[in-house]
Design an enzyme around this catalytic site. Structure first.
Site, PDB file in Angstrom:
ATOM      1  N   GLU A   1       7.650 -62.005 -23.994  1.00 23.70           N
ATOM      2  CA  GLU A   1       6.400 -62.351 -24.669  1.00 23.70           C
ATOM      3  C   GLU A   1       5.327 -62.760 -23.655  1.00 23.70           C
ATOM      4  O   GLU A   1       4.574 -63.693 -23.882  1.00 23.70           O
ATOM      5  CB  GLU A   1       6.648 -63.493 -25.648  1.00 23.70           C
ATOM      6  CG  GLU A   1       5.966 -63.318 -26.976  1.00 23.70           C
ATOM      7  CD  GLU A   1       4.527 -62.976 -26.838  1.00 23.70           C
ATOM      8  OE1 GLU A   1       3.785 -63.757 -26.249  1.00 23.70           O
ATOM      9  OE2 GLU A   1       4.137 -61.911 -27.328  1.00 23.70           O
TER      10      GLU A   1
ATOM     11  N   TYR B   1      -3.559 -51.025 -30.137  1.00 23.46           N
ATOM     12  CA  TYR B   1      -3.703 -52.059 -29.096  1.00 23.46           C
ATOM     13  C   TYR B   1      -4.170 -53.381 -29.712  1.00 23.46           C
ATOM     14  O   TYR B   1      -3.759 -54.463 -29.287  1.00 23.46           O
ATOM     15  CB  TYR B   1      -4.676 -51.612 -27.999  1.00 23.46           C
ATOM     16  CG  TYR B   1      -6.118 -51.541 -28.426  1.00 23.46           C
ATOM     17  CD1 TYR B   1      -6.623 -50.410 -29.072  1.00 23.46           C
ATOM     18  CD2 TYR B   1      -6.973 -52.609 -28.219  1.00 23.46           C
ATOM     19  CE1 TYR B   1      -7.938 -50.348 -29.492  1.00 23.46           C
ATOM     20  CE2 TYR B   1      -8.298 -52.565 -28.630  1.00 23.46           C
ATOM     21  CZ  TYR B   1      -8.775 -51.430 -29.268  1.00 23.46           C
ATOM     22  OH  TYR B   1     -10.074 -51.385 -29.691  1.00 23.46           O
TER      23      TYR B   1
HETATM   24  C1  LIG Z   1      15.779 -60.672 -24.036  1.00 25.61           C
HETATM   25  C2  LIG Z   1      14.496 -59.908 -24.105  1.00 25.61           C
HETATM   26  C3  LIG Z   1      13.947 -59.629 -25.351  1.00 25.61           C
HETATM   27  C4  LIG Z   1      12.766 -58.882 -25.435  1.00 25.61           C
HETATM   28  N1  LIG Z   1      12.276 -58.538 -26.665  1.00 25.61           N
HETATM   29  C5  LIG Z   1      11.245 -57.650 -26.736  1.00 25.61           C
HETATM   30  C6  LIG Z   1      10.844 -57.113 -27.997  1.00 25.61           C
HETATM   31  O1  LIG Z   1      11.388 -57.454 -29.056  1.00 25.61           O
HETATM   32  N2  LIG Z   1       9.856 -56.194 -28.013  1.00 25.61           N
HETATM   33  C7  LIG Z   1       9.226 -55.774 -26.885  1.00 25.61           C
HETATM   34  O2  LIG Z   1       8.331 -54.921 -26.987  1.00 25.61           O
HETATM   35  N3  LIG Z   1       9.551 -56.278 -25.674  1.00 25.61           N
HETATM   36  C8  LIG Z   1      10.563 -57.194 -25.577  1.00 25.61           C
HETATM   37  N4  LIG Z   1      10.957 -57.685 -24.354  1.00 25.61           N
HETATM   38  C9  LIG Z   1      10.254 -57.252 -23.141  1.00 25.61           C
HETATM   39  C10 LIG Z   1       9.492 -58.388 -22.470  1.00 25.61           C
HETATM   40  O3  LIG Z   1       8.355 -58.724 -23.213  1.00 25.61           O
HETATM   41  C11 LIG Z   1       9.196 -57.966 -21.016  1.00 25.61           C
HETATM   42  O4  LIG Z   1      10.430 -57.991 -20.318  1.00 25.61           O
HETATM   43  C12 LIG Z   1       8.194 -58.882 -20.369  1.00 25.61           C
HETATM   44  O5  LIG Z   1       6.927 -58.716 -20.927  1.00 25.61           O
HETATM   45  C13 LIG Z   1       8.108 -58.643 -18.858  1.00 25.61           C
HETATM   46  O6  LIG Z   1       7.977 -57.289 -18.563  1.00 25.61           O
HETATM   47  P1  LIG Z   1       8.921 -56.628 -17.453  1.00 25.61           P
HETATM   48  O7  LIG Z   1      10.320 -56.966 -17.781  1.00 25.61           O
HETATM   49  O8  LIG Z   1       8.572 -55.186 -17.344  1.00 25.61           O
HETATM   50  O9  LIG Z   1       8.533 -57.366 -16.115  1.00 25.61           O
HETATM   51  P2  LIG Z   1       7.351 -56.979 -15.112  1.00 25.61           P
HETATM   52  O10 LIG Z   1       6.090 -56.752 -15.871  1.00 25.61           O
HETATM   53  O11 LIG Z   1       7.822 -55.885 -14.204  1.00 25.61           O
HETATM   54  O12 LIG Z   1       7.196 -58.326 -14.281  1.00 25.61           O
HETATM   55  C14 LIG Z   1       8.029 -58.635 -13.157  1.00 25.61           C
HETATM   56  C15 LIG Z   1       7.419 -59.822 -12.432  1.00 25.61           C
HETATM   57  O13 LIG Z   1       6.095 -59.480 -11.950  1.00 25.61           O
HETATM   58  C16 LIG Z   1       5.170 -60.443 -12.386  1.00 25.61           C
HETATM   59  N5  LIG Z   1       3.867 -59.785 -12.655  1.00 25.61           N
HETATM   60  C17 LIG Z   1       3.644 -58.613 -13.306  1.00 25.61           C
HETATM   61  N6  LIG Z   1       2.323 -58.371 -13.368  1.00 25.61           N
HETATM   62  C18 LIG Z   1       1.707 -59.413 -12.787  1.00 25.61           C
HETATM   63  C19 LIG Z   1       0.347 -59.769 -12.561  1.00 25.61           C
HETATM   64  N7  LIG Z   1      -0.671 -58.991 -12.968  1.00 25.61           N
HETATM   65  N8  LIG Z   1       0.072 -60.937 -11.903  1.00 25.61           N
HETATM   66  C20 LIG Z   1       1.075 -61.737 -11.482  1.00 25.61           C
HETATM   67  N9  LIG Z   1       2.378 -61.465 -11.672  1.00 25.61           N
HETATM   68  C21 LIG Z   1       2.693 -60.328 -12.333  1.00 25.61           C
HETATM   69  C22 LIG Z   1       5.745 -61.033 -13.654  1.00 25.61           C
HETATM   70  O14 LIG Z   1       5.222 -62.335 -13.895  1.00 25.61           O
HETATM   71  C23 LIG Z   1       7.245 -61.053 -13.336  1.00 25.61           C
HETATM   72  O15 LIG Z   1       7.546 -62.223 -12.638  1.00 25.61           O
HETATM   73  C24 LIG Z   1      12.118 -58.459 -24.242  1.00 25.61           C
HETATM   74  C25 LIG Z   1      12.677 -58.764 -22.994  1.00 25.61           C
HETATM   75  C26 LIG Z   1      13.857 -59.462 -22.915  1.00 25.61           C
HETATM   76  C27 LIG Z   1      14.451 -59.742 -21.551  1.00 25.61           C
END
Ligand SMILES: Cc1cc2nc3c(=O)[nH]c(=O)nc-3n(C[C@H](O)[C@H](O)[C@H](O)COP(=O)(O)OP(=O)(O)OC[C@H]3O[C@@H](n4cnc5c(N)ncnc54)[C@H](O)[C@@H]3O)c2cc1C
Length: 349
Positions: A332, A201
């Site tokens: 990110e 972590y």
């Molecule tokens: C093109 C791309 C490349 C990526 N590359 C990597 C990578 O190399 N390695 C890796 O590990 N990950 C990677 N990711 C993952 C990326 O970091 C996540 O998609 C991102 O962190 C959001 O998570 P989620 O998609 O599960 O959205 P969710 O967490 O489900 O969020 C959905 C919505 O809810 C909102 N939300 C969630 N929690 C809260 C809160 N507590 N308060 C207010 N609003 C909230 C968010 O702001 C968002 O608008 C990538 C994603 C994409 C699309």
């Protein structure tokens, strides 16, 4: 590359030759031996032309190399950094279907077996996965321990039990691969544990804080590229008998975009500078990523508007930059998560 959704392998070779895939890797391992700030400059410069290429170098430098430099054992550094400087792409696998913003809710399991570990689970959204030769993978040794069970592993491509799965068909940064990873009884030797067991972590938090600056740089470069296109086009395109850049209404829009970009640049550079000076930079990194991603979207949108009908078609690059900009507010740490980080810092005083 955008249409096909594939990175040109020849380009990747050139990126290695130029040294931009191993900016911080010490000379002794064949890298450029430069600083984190230089990595940020490289990501900015590449993203001016193509943010999909910018993120390939960004993940390599500010996440994978960075994590190895800080937590790798001398043997891990010698083995992996040498390859990462020469010809091997790295990827960073934290996110899963059920754990995005809530990253430490991950469920990929690591089980101690003999002189190593066995990984089982599924990662999603992994940038560079199609090209990567080595993956930093986060898994839990003990789900009941919450974040204290999370452990980082170095997993090489070709390891039995690791499959590169579905590749996403994306809105933007299409040349950068984003794939799922499947781990089914994937055996990893104990020597490939990165850092300490149960301390993954810490690696995730600290590298993500730095990656945020890289994404700020990617979005900064994108905005710079969009403004350059807009400046060129508005001076060439004639309406009402003069170039559209001669209209004050257009000039003021360009001036506002340039000011936005200057502010974003200072935020990004300041965060990178603080990081290199080992000063606290958590709030500054979140601010630079938040702001630069909004500036990128605004500037790319303005560029599309100023190109008129040509902004809406694929003949000019601004349509692509507009699509590319959207990711800045999602990966990110979404915009909401950056705001949460900034607010936490403000209220902790
Ligand atoms: C093109 C791309 C490349 C990526 N590359 C990597 C990578 O190399 N390695 C890796 O590990 N990950 C990677 N990711 C993952 C990326 O970091 C996540 O998609 C991102 O962190 C959001 O998570 P989620 O998609 O599960 O959205 P969710 O967490 O489900 O969020 C959905 C919505 O809810 C909102 N939300 C969630 N929690 C809260 C809160 N507590 N308060 C207010 N609003 C909230 C968010 O702001 C968002 O608008 C990538 C994603 C994409 C699309």
């Amino acid at each position: 590359m955008d249409e096909r959704g594939v990175l040109d392998p020849g380009l990747l070779t050139r990126l290695f030759e130029l040294g931009v895939m191993g900016v911080e890797i010490p000379d002794a391992f064949g890298g450029a031996g430069a600083s984190f700030f230089h990595s940020v400059l490289a990501v900015e410069a590449l993203s001016r032309v193509d943010p999909a290429v910018g993120v390939v170098a960004d993940v390599q430098n500010t996440l994978v190399v960075n994590a190895l430099l800080r937590w790798g054992t001398p043997d891990q550094q010698r083995h992996h950094l040498t390859r990462l400087a020469r010809d091997t792409v790295g990827a960073y696998a934290l996110s899963e279907a059920g754990s995005g913003s809530d990253a430490f809710a991950l469920t990929t399991r690591a089980t101690l077996r003999g002189d190593g570990y066995v990984l089982d689970g599924r990662k999603l959204w992994i940038t560079n996965a199609a090209e990567a030769g080595v993956f930093i993978v986060f898994a839990t040794l003990d789900p009941a321990a919450g974040y204290k069970g999370i452990t980082a592993f170095l997993v090489e491509r070709g390891t039995s039990g690791l499959t590169i799965g579905h590749k996403e068909d994306k809105l933007g940064i299409r040349a950068s691969s984003t794939c799922e990873l499947l781990f089914e009884g994937c055996a990893v030797p104990r020597t490939q544990l990165l850092g300490e067991a149960g301390k993954g972590y810490k690696i995730a938090i600290e590298t993500l804080n730095e990656w945020r600056i890289g994404i700020g740089a990617q979005m900064l470069g994108l905005a710079e590229g969009a403004l350059e296109h807009a400046l060129r086009y508005t001076q060439e395109r004639k309406q009402f008998g003069k170039s559209i850049a001669e209209f004050q209404g257009v000039q003021f829009q360009l001036a506002r975009a340039a000011t936005d970009i200057e502010a974003a640049r200072l935020l990004v550079y300041n965060a990178a500078r603080l990081r290199d000076a080992r000063q606290p930079f958590l709030k500054e990194a979140a601010m630079c990523k938040l702001f630069a991603s909004e500036v990128a979207e605004r500037t790319a949108s303005l560029a599309v508007n100023l190109f008129g009908g040509y902004g809406f078609v694929k003949d000019y690059p601004v349509e692509k930059l507009y699509r590319d900009a959207k990711i800045g507010q999602i990966y990110e740490g979404t915009t909401n998560l950056q705001l949460q980080t900034i607010a936490k810092q403000l209220l902790a005083r």
